[in-house]
Structure formats: C-alpha cells, structure tokens
Scaffold this active site. Structure first.
Site, PDB file in Angstrom:
ATOM      1  N   GLY B  12     -23.441  10.674  21.370  1.00 59.13           N
ATOM      2  CA  GLY B  12     -22.625  10.264  20.223  1.00 59.13           C
ATOM      3  C   GLY B  12     -21.298   9.682  20.681  1.00 59.13           C
ATOM      4  O   GLY B  12     -20.283   9.800  20.000  1.00 59.13           O
ATOM      5  N   TYR B 152     -28.207  19.528   5.572  1.00 58.89           N
ATOM      6  CA  TYR B 152     -27.198  19.394   6.626  1.00 58.89           C
ATOM      7  C   TYR B 152     -26.773  20.777   7.114  1.00 58.89           C
ATOM      8  O   TYR B 152     -26.712  21.046   8.318  1.00 58.89           O
ATOM      9  CB  TYR B 152     -26.002  18.613   6.090  1.00 58.89           C
ATOM     10  N   ALA B 154     -28.405  23.597   6.887  1.00 59.93           N
ATOM     11  CA  ALA B 154     -29.518  24.240   7.593  1.00 59.93           C
ATOM     12  C   ALA B 154     -29.612  23.727   9.024  1.00 59.93           C
ATOM     13  O   ALA B 154     -29.831  24.494   9.973  1.00 59.93           O
ATOM     14  CB  ALA B 154     -30.826  23.981   6.846  1.00 59.93           C
ATOM     15  N   SER B 155     -29.414  22.427   9.189  1.00 62.11           N
ATOM     16  CA  SER B 155     -29.537  21.854  10.538  1.00 62.11           C
ATOM     17  C   SER B 155     -28.413  22.356  11.446  1.00 62.11           C
ATOM     18  O   SER B 155     -28.633  22.614  12.635  1.00 62.11           O
ATOM     19  CB  SER B 155     -29.545  20.322  10.463  1.00 62.11           C
TER      20      SER B 155
END
Lengths: 77, 248
Positions: B12, B152, B154-155
């Site tokens: 990223g 989101y 949960a991830s």
C-alpha cells in the site's frame, strides 16, 4: 430506468409498501429516511445508474423528488 | 530505531499510511521494497525516500495464490526481507441489506486473505532466514462497530485474531507479528467526505477523537516502533493509535 422504476427500487430497498413513495414526500417526515437509507440511496444510484452521489448533495435534498432530480440525466422520462 | 541495511517491504506504498511509512523507514536506514498496484504512484513514493537501493514491485495483492512465489522472486533481487508493513487495504460502507456476497468476498480477500498469504510468503525458507517482524495495519473498526461498516469491521477484526495466532505460530521462527489499529486520519477523511459523508458527519467523527484527526506519520511511527529493535519483546499485540477514539 424511469423515475417510477427507480422509485419502486427505493421502496423495495427501504422495505416499505409499494406506493408509499410518490415523490412529493418531505424526507424528514419519512419514517424510513435516516443515515442508513441515505447510504442505500447512494448504493442504488451507483448500482442502477452508475451515478456517484455525495453526502453533501443529499444533505441539500428536502424531498424524494429532490433525490430523483440528482439522477435526472440518467433516468428516462 | 536504527534499521540500517535491513530490507523492509511496505504494501500500500502508493499513498497514505503506506507511503509515509516507507519514507520513515528509509529515514531510519532501511532499504524499502515498495509494493502497490500502480507503478507511477510507487515511483512518486520512491522519489520521496531517503537513501538508495530501494525498489518498486507493482503487484496486486488480491492475486493471493501467486503471492508466496512472488515474494521469493523479490528476495532474489533485494535480499532477505527483515520486515513487512502491510498497509494495503480496502473500505466498504454499505448497509447489510444492500450487500452482495461478491462485495463481501472482495473485501475479505483484499483485507484478510492477502494478509494471511503475505505471512505465509514471509516465513518461507529463503525469504526470511534470520527472523523479523510483520505489522498489519487494521483499524479501530476492528475493535468497535459502526452502522454500514459490518464487512469492513469484520475484516479488520479478523486481522486482530490473525495477529495473535500468527504470533504464537511464528515465534519459533523468530518472527514477531503485531498490528496497528489507526483511527480516522485526515487524508482518509477527505477522500470519504467527497463521496459519502456530510460536513456535519465529519465534524461528529472529529468530536469523537479527543486529539483530533491523525496524520499518516502518527501511524508510521507506531509501525516503525514495532518493526524495529524497539519492539523486540512485543508480539501478538494490537496497538491502537486513534487520538483517543476508543477511550470513550
């Protein structure tokens, strides 16, 4: 997609009875209108018409028709 | 936090936390492997780094099956990797009634499966032979919930659980595994504000952070601390860096 069809898609996503929304309703008077339904409207605009609507655009809307007007370019007459 | 000569991979690295972490690690002496999808934007990051011998790897981490072999190929060019700052991720803000399984799977693949396969690739013989560290970047949303953010959240929560199990499993390989959970940063807010939130909603989020919105460098410092020798007795931890958001 016509305005009537989009209105129907909104009703289905808001889980309200068919015919509940006619267009002239004031958003703040609608029981089904809150921050989540604003997100639902944005998702529908993107999914059905490929239009990205911003939060600031929605905050300026007073009625259901105002929401539909934001999509006017892509909605059939 | 001297990292002289150590090879650090930053995912990223095209923007935000990843870009700033790459810059900080280079200032601390590391040789940085910049990972992202867009080569041009990685080149921009490369131009901001201090020192030489940094490299660019344009790769889509959603290509999870190819990830371990791809990491071996990097080592052939850059040498053994000491640490990974995994900053890549994606967001989704959608009420559950509008979710499609494909959207859920895409978020989980990008935010969770990629992290797992990156860890798998890192611990391979030939990639990391002398021990090292992995730091995942999650979010305060891995600790608390928010309407419209279920997938989101949960991830990101999955990353916290992953951190703890991997820390236990990889300790014998002398690999530490930690996670940094940032609150809302000014840069991300600006992006979101343009698409989803109103000025009032943004002001409300800022009010919830006693120290205001953070900057990418605030998170980069935490990542560097955990990657460097300063974090040598820290593994399995989730470090919250949120300006006080979760102190409420």
């Amino acid at each position: 997609m016509t305005r009537a069809e989009f209105l129907q898609a909104l009703e289905e996503s808001f889980e309200v009875d068919q015919g509940t929304l006619e267009g002239n309703e004031t958003l703040e008077d609608l029981e089904c209108w809150d921050s989540m339904s604003a997100l639902i409207y944005m998702a529908l605009a993107d999914e059905k018409l490929g239009i990205t609507v911003s939060g600031e655009q929605i905050i300026n809307c007073k009625t259901v028709n105002d929401l539909l007007d934001l999509l006017d370019d892509k909605l059939a007459a | 936090m001297d990292m002289t000569g150590k090879v650090m991979m930053v995912t990223g690295a095209s923007s935000g936390i990843g870009r700033d972490t790459a810059v900080l690690l280079s200032q601390l002496g590391a040789r940085v492997v910049l990972v992202g999808r867009n080569k041009d934007r990685l080149s921009q990051t490369l131009g901001m780094l201090q020192g030489t011998r940094h490299t660019i790897e344009a790769f889509d981490l959603a290509n999870t099956d190819a990830l371990p072999e791809w990491m071996k190929s990097i080592v052939q060019k850059s040498g053994s990797i000491y640490g990974i700052a995994h900053c890549a991720g994606t967001q989704l803000m959608l009420p559950v009634r509008m979710l499609k399984s494909q959207q859920v799977e895409e978020v989980l693949r990008t935010n969770v499966v990629s992290a797992i396969m990156l860890a798998k690739g890192f611990r391979q013989r030939g990639v990391n032979d002398a021990g090292g560290a992995i730091v995942f970047v999650s979010s305060v949303m891995g600790e608390v919930g928010a309407p419209g953010r279920s997938v989101y959240c949960a991830s990101k929560s999955a990353l916290h659980a992953l951190t703890k199990s991997l820390a236990l499993e990889l300790a014998k390989d002398n690999i530490r595994v930690n996670c940094v959970a940032p609150g809302t940063l000014r840069t991300e807010m600006l992006e979101e504000a343009q698409s989803l939130l109103t000025a009032t909603q943004i002001a409300e989020i800022e009010r919830m952070q006693p120290l205001g919105f953070g900057a990418p460098r605030d998170v980069a410092h935490a990542l560097a601390f955990l990657l460097a020798e300063t974090g040598r007795w820290i593994t399995g931890s989730v470090l919250i860096v949120d300006g006080g958001y979760t102190a409420h």
